[in-house]
Enzyme design. Structure first.
Site: not given
Ligand code: MN
Length: 462
Positions: A42, A66, A70-71, A133
């Site tokens: 991704h 990106h 967050e992850d 995204d």
């Molecule tokens: Mn993404």
């Protein structure tokens, strides 16, 4: 999984991109996408979209990283140390607000959108990463649950497609619209899609013939041009078919783009086109009058040999790139016109409304509500939300002009401050620097958040 098209970057930049590639790979190691592929696919796809869109090195690196805040366990400070503050800020700009117990899901989503908006205002590269995204997520939406598909498609159509239009990224807007429609109204999508295919089949030969003729005529004038056929997207056709039974007389359905080497060739090309085809007499010059989203082109609607309308769009390669991917970050940073026209209202709304729900309601109104297009006395286009008055216009041009405004002339006639702007009005503000400013009663004449805020400020200062 490899990135292509890196040649346009310097060796130093290429090395940085490859370093970010390795970091992203390591950070997402072991994570799996819904499609069953490694998650890393991704961010690479997102970075590839950004490379193809001609974005700069920091934007591409931010694309690779990106989702790390967050992850993964990556922190903002680590990003700053590894790739610099600019990359870190872009990544932070596209990162959702963390889940906190006190906020319900809707509050969290609205808060996140608000946060995104404020970052867009500061650096338009944030929005480019967000588009890339979203585009990749929409292209791979088939792996999501039907409920998630519907929600994502809805949000894309409501927020991201209009935003892409706002910054002039027409191709991204069109793809986002088509992908959303496919999940929201599969039946209607299929109908519009096949109508479009049929149209292409029936008109292709004629359009090719038109392109051959123009190409030849231009060649005789020593003008080199790359002609391209453009057909309205599926979503545009779907919207038209909802109100009309047939695809006849649809404006903008068929276009031919003439991409030229230099701006000097554009006007002579218009002459050549007009000599070859019967023109509809409504030529629009967005080269000398760019749209507020950076769009530039000459528009010449003509009658094709079979009587249908074809829009001829004449532009340079650079203009075509902007019309495809939107205004560039350097245009946005260096030309105050774009900043004021595109997102300045976000600042005022942000100051004015504490509650996220109010913020979003107002932002949506100003962003995606209907607009009026008016002209300054110099003939430049300005866009305001529908319902805006001459007072709003004055404040849009300049705070000082708004504060010293005494009256306004619209289409050569004196009007009241409450005058509501109509499309194509030509507006001139009469000001007097000795004026004492206006009282709070002028709030009644203002409809935009920017104008209201300035009038309140003025009255606080007095
Ligand atoms: Mn993404």
């Amino acid at each position: 999984m490899e990135l292509t098209g890196l040649e346009r970057f310097s060796l130093n930049e290429q090395q940085k991109i490859l370093a970010a590639y390795q970091v992203a790979k390591k950070q997402h190691e072991g994570q799996i996408r819904k499609s069953g592929e490694p998650y890393f696919v991704h961010p690479v796809a997102v970075a590839q979209i950004l490379i193809d869109c001609g974005e700069d090195v920091d934007t591409v690196i931010a694309g690779l990283l990106h989702d790390t805040l967050e992850d993964t366990n990556m922190t903002f400070n680590e990003l700053v140390m590894l790739f610099g503050i600019s990359v870190a800020r872009i990544v932070d700009g596209v990162t959702k607000l963390p889940k906190v117990k006190e906020l319900n899901k809707q509050e969290l989503e609205l808060g996140t959108i608000r946060k995104f908006m404020i970052h867009y205002l500061k650096d338009i590269r944030v929005i480019k990463v967000k588009f890339a995204d979203r585009l990749h997520n929409m292209r791979t939406l088939e792996f999501m649950s039907p409920k998630k598909q519907f929600l994502k498609a809805e949000e894309t159509l409501e927020v991201y497609a209009p935003l892409a239009f706002k910054i002039g990224a027409y191709r991204i807007k069109e793809e986002l619209e088509d992908l959303s429609l496919k999940y929201l109204e599969p039946q209607d999508y299929a109908t519009a899609f096949s109508e479009r295919e049929l149209m292409i089949q029936t008109k292709r030969e004629m359009l090719n013939e038109m392109m051959r003729k123009i190409h030849q005529d231009l060649f005789h004038q020593n003008i080199l041009c790359t002609p391209k056929i453009k057909i309205k997207n599926v979503y545009g056709i779907y919207k038209f078919l909802k109100q009309n039974s047939q695809l006849v007389n649809m404006d903008d359905l068929l276009s031919i783009k003439l991409i030229l080497e230099s701006i000097r060739d554009c006007y002579p090309t218009l002459g050549v086109v007009n000599q070859r085809f019967r023109s509809k007499n409504c030529i629009q010059d967005f080269i000398s009058n760019p749209k507020p989203n950076g769009y530039q082109s000459l528009h010449a609607p003509v009658f094709a040999p079979d009587g249908s309308q074809v829009h001829i769009r004449i532009r340079t390669e650079e203009m075509d790139k902007i019309a495809t991917y939107g205004i560039t970050s350097s245009m946005y940073q260096n030309n105050p016109f774009y900043k004021e026209q595109l997102f300045s209202f976000i600042e005022s709304i942000d100051e004015e409304y504490l509650n996220n729900q109010d913020f979003w309601r107002k932002a949506k109104q100003e962003l995606f509500g209907d607009n009026v297009y008016v002209y300054t006395s110099k003939g430049e286009i300005r866009v305001l939300p529908k319902g805006a008055t001459v007072v709003d216009f004055a404040y849009l041009i300049h705070t000082g002009l708004g504060n010293s405004m005494v009256s306004a002339i619209v289409n050569n006639e004196l009007v009241l401050p409450s005058y509501v702007l109509q499309n194509s009005d030509q507006v001139e503000i009469i000001s007097n620097s000795n004026t004492m400013g206006h009282g709070l009663d002028w709030l009644n004449y203002a409809n935009t958040t920017v104008a209201k805020r300035e009038i309140r400020k003025l009255n606080r200062a007095v």
